[in-house]
Design a protein around this motif. Structure first.
Motif, mmCIF file in Angstrom:
data_model
loop_
_atom_site.group_PDB
_atom_site.id
_atom_site.type_symbol
_atom_site.label_atom_id
_atom_site.label_comp_id
_atom_site.label_asym_id
_atom_site.label_seq_id
_atom_site.Cartn_x
_atom_site.Cartn_y
_atom_site.Cartn_z
ATOM 1 N N UNK A 248 45.490 30.905 30.125
ATOM 2 C CA UNK A 248 46.705 30.404 30.781
ATOM 3 C C UNK A 248 46.904 28.893 30.518
ATOM 4 N N UNK A 249 46.849 28.548 29.251
ATOM 5 C CA UNK A 249 47.110 27.188 28.735
ATOM 6 C C UNK A 249 45.953 26.203 28.909
ATOM 7 N N UNK A 250 44.969 26.540 29.707
ATOM 8 C CA UNK A 250 43.811 25.637 29.862
ATOM 9 C C UNK A 250 42.870 25.847 28.673
ATOM 10 N N UNK A 251 42.521 24.771 27.999
ATOM 11 C CA UNK A 251 41.631 24.884 26.841
ATOM 12 C C UNK A 251 40.198 25.160 27.321
ATOM 13 N N UNK A 252 39.701 26.333 27.015
ATOM 14 C CA UNK A 252 38.355 26.720 27.459
ATOM 15 C C UNK A 252 37.315 26.314 26.417
ATOM 16 N N UNK A 253 37.644 26.507 25.128
ATOM 17 C CA UNK A 253 36.673 26.114 24.100
ATOM 18 C C UNK A 253 37.331 26.060 22.736
ATOM 19 N N UNK B 282 42.047 30.731 40.095
ATOM 20 C CA UNK B 282 42.559 29.360 40.069
ATOM 21 C C UNK B 282 43.380 29.136 38.792
ATOM 22 N N UNK B 283 42.898 29.722 37.688
ATOM 23 C CA UNK B 283 43.582 29.518 36.407
ATOM 24 C C UNK B 283 44.660 30.577 36.148
ATOM 25 N N UNK B 284 44.384 31.821 36.528
ATOM 26 C CA UNK B 284 45.292 32.909 36.123
ATOM 27 C C UNK B 284 46.002 33.596 37.282
ATOM 28 N N UNK C 114 48.112 28.946 45.106
ATOM 29 C CA UNK C 114 47.570 30.058 45.905
ATOM 30 C C UNK C 114 48.505 30.412 47.049
ATOM 31 N N UNK D 21 36.048 31.244 32.547
ATOM 32 C CA UNK D 21 36.091 29.817 32.880
ATOM 33 C C UNK D 21 34.681 29.221 32.927
ATOM 34 N N UNK E 166 45.967 29.353 41.371
ATOM 35 C CA UNK E 166 45.696 28.274 42.313
ATOM 36 C C UNK E 166 46.102 26.912 41.806
ATOM 37 N N UNK F 199 42.460 29.507 24.768
ATOM 38 C CA UNK F 199 43.008 29.042 26.041
ATOM 39 C C UNK F 199 43.094 30.203 27.027
#
Lengths: 333, 294
Positions: free
Chosen positions: A216-221, A183-185, B279, A234, B285, A214
């Protein structure tokens, strides 16, 4: 019956460590996307696989080949070819998740036992019957979702031997059914053999020795100075939910079932799997040594006691330096 | 091409569920998927209630399918599944191989739900021999994989089953033994107090920067973003998709259904209303790829 100790190897050096420390079986993958640890520099060439089989057999140890990703319609040849290579190398079993590959292996190499991979997502006797009847599997690795009582129940009714995860990084989702990474990568354990791949990970240094990570640009922690930073899968990030900031899905932690050994043996579990093909030889040596000692102790007449030095050694190599009984322990749910 | 309403993913009060479907019976929906697919503790409607609802919708001329639980853990889950398979009237959407096996043992045709991991034509053929009649593509597969699947099915001279694709809704991304809603409330799963009832659209998970990211729904994790393949309608038609699946949400599901129905009748793809389509285009996705060539 004694439970088989199945240890990981991502390289010939890790294999040597597992053999040295008394693994009963070692599982490994070929150097391509046919297995769920398709990381650069990891895994075995066909030649190295053949060597691994001979080295292991000399020591009375088995080699299992993990082929636990899902091929799409245009790319079946790579997976089938990998089955050919493994069967011809004389591996003692193929660990497969996908049904067309189980079918191929059953028809072309009926003499090579087939184990259902944890990625096959079979959690009930009915699902296990499916794989047993259709493809003649002789063993299945259970996803890490069942409680100990549920594992006992499955063992009673399963048509095949049950292998469970004993130690290592903990996937908290049903294996084979987690799309968080893709979903993220765009890349998933199912199709690409990777989870939260490293080339999508980006670390940012902040003032005061803080760090952000991050995917793919989503801040994980985000980590304060001195706070131990874990790999940004994730499921193990800190997020905001219901007004609180916390590990909304799971903390970075490893599964450790040492204290459950007597009950797992009693339940009839045939094999214990150690996670960690992506880890180095030192990890494999340390973990294999502890589990060999623990399984040998279980065979003695005295009551089984978990030695503190075993726990200390395992915690030291665990993710986030902490361990959990995970789903086997009902309150974890 | 038909419109289907996928199984309700959230936990609503019985009266709310019944009201929702009473209204939905008047929307241009061809197929209703009914049943609890996420958590066996959600028993506002028991199997007999779902069956009664199924009867009502079938009497009104709709096709009804009973959807099975995606994760089977306890023996009681298997027993419920057995009852569902034994219903003798309605087709079953198998969301787990336990359901496939029970359908196969009873020689009942089934619809393969999106969690079965059917990624290639050979797996499809194997399951067709076990009774698969319709394939719901898994959420992570897109146009390219579907094209390859169809090409190989043709080359192997296999029959192609009916085909369904999720075109609207939050994407179910993962299932766990753990209940994340209970965890967020600091409750044990065995003592959850059925707190999912308080989150009729799930519980939003944001990153530390306040970006909407995921949605917690009991043991399921969904995307916070809503998948929308409306603009891809022509491609879906060309690829032979038979059913467009819309996932129910608390608000505006009727508008979504009507928008897709209108698009089908006018053969004009609707503008994008949702968030992502990655997707379908072979990417992450969460990505939104603009495909409308204006």
């Amino acid at each position: 019956m004694t439970m088989e100790l199945v240890c990981p190897a991502g390289s010939p050096a890790a294999l040597a460590a597992a053999l040295e420390q008394g693994a009963d079986a070692v599982y490994l993958g070929l150097r391509n996307s046919t297995n769920a640890r398709a990381f650069p520099g990891l895994n075995f060439t066909p030649e190295a696989l053949a060597d691994a089989v001979s080295q292991a057999h000399v020591r009375g140890c088995k080699i299992y080949l993990a082929l636990n990703t899902y091929p799409t319609s245009d790319h079946m040849a790579l997976w089938k070819n990998s089955i050919d290579i493994a069967a011809n190398a004389g591996v003692d079993a193929l660990i497969i998740a996908e049904m067309s590959l189980l079918d191929y292996a059953a028809r072309h190499y009926p003499g090579t036992p087939r184990h259902l991979s944890v990625q096959g997502s079979a959690t009930s006797p009915a699902a296990l019957r499916f794989f047993h009847e259709q493809f003649g599997i002789t063993r299945a690795v259970l996803p890490r979702v069942l409680s100990l009582a549920q594992v006992e129940r499955v063992c009673e009714k399963s048509p095949v031997g049950i292998e469970v995860f004993a130690f290592g990084s903990l996937c908290i989702m049903v294996e084979g059914r987690c799309h968080l990474s893709s979903y993220v990568t765009g890349q998933s354990p199912n199709c690409h053999g990777v989870c939260s791949p490293a080339h999508h990970v980006h670390w940012e240094e902040l003032p005061g020795d803080q760090r952000r990570v991050r995917l793919n640009k989503i801040l994980i922690d985000e980590f304060k100075a001195g706070e131990s930073a874990s790999y940004p899968t994730v499921c193990k990030g800190r997020y905001l939910a219901g007004g609180a900031l916390f590990y909304a899905l799971e903390e970075p932690t490893s599964l450790n079932t040492l204290s459950l050994l007597p009950r797992l043996a009693e339940a009839g579990v045939v094999a214990l799997k150690i996670e960690g093909r992506q880890r180095g030889p030192a990890y494999v040596a340390k973990v294999t040594r502890v589990w060999r000692q623990a399984l040998d102790a279980l065979q003695q007449q005295e009551p089984f006691v978990v030695r503190p030095e075993w726990q200390a050694a395992l915690t030291h190599v665990a993710e986030g330096h902490q361990t959990t009984l995970g789903p086997y322990h009902r309150p974890w749910h | 091409m038909k419109i289907s309403l996928g199984p309700l993913q959230y936990f609503w009060k019985k009266s709310e569920v019944l009201n929702f479907y009473q209204a939905a019976a008047g929307w241009p929906v061809d197929v209703f998927y009914l049943g609890e697919t996420v958590c066996s503790k959600r028993r506002e409607l028991r199997l007999r209630d779902w069956l009664a609802l199924a009867e009502t919708l079938a009497d009104q001329g709709h096709e009804v399918v009973l959807s099975s639980l995606a994760l089977i853990e306890a023996e009681s889950d298997l027993a419920t599944l057995q009852h569902l398979v034994d219903n003798k009237k309605f087709k079953v959407e198998a969301n787990d191989l336990s359901a496939v096996q029970l359908c196969h043992e009873h020689q009942i045709p089934f619809i393969a739900g999106p969690t079965l991991n059917i990624y290639n034509h050979e797996a499809l053929a194997l399951l067709q021999r076990c009774g698969l009649i319709r394939l719901v593509l898994s959420v992570d597969q897109g146009a390219q994989q579907l094209e390859a699947l169809q090409r190989q099915v043709r080359l192997a001279a296999q029959p192609f089953p009916e085909l369904e694709v999720l075109v609207w809704g939050r994407i179910p991304l993962a299932y766990s033994a753990r209940c994340f809603t209970a965890r967020a409330r600091n409750l044990a799963k065995d003592d959850c107090g059925l707190c999912c009832l308080e989150y009729p659209d799930g519980l939003l998970v944001e990153t530390r920067e306040g970006q909407s990211f995921l949605c917690i729904n009991g043991i399921q994790v969904q995307s916070a973003a809503c998948c929308d393949l409306g603009p891809e309608l022509n491609e879906l038609v060309e690829l032979g998709v038979d059913y467009l699946r819309i996932t129910p949400q608390r608000q505006d599901t009727d508008l979504v259904v009507r928008r897709f129905a209108e698009a089908l009748s006018t053969r004009t793809p609707p503008a994008r209303h949702g968030d992502c389509n990655g997707y379908w285009h072979g990417g992450a996705g969460m990505a939104q790829i603009n495909t409308l060539k204006l």
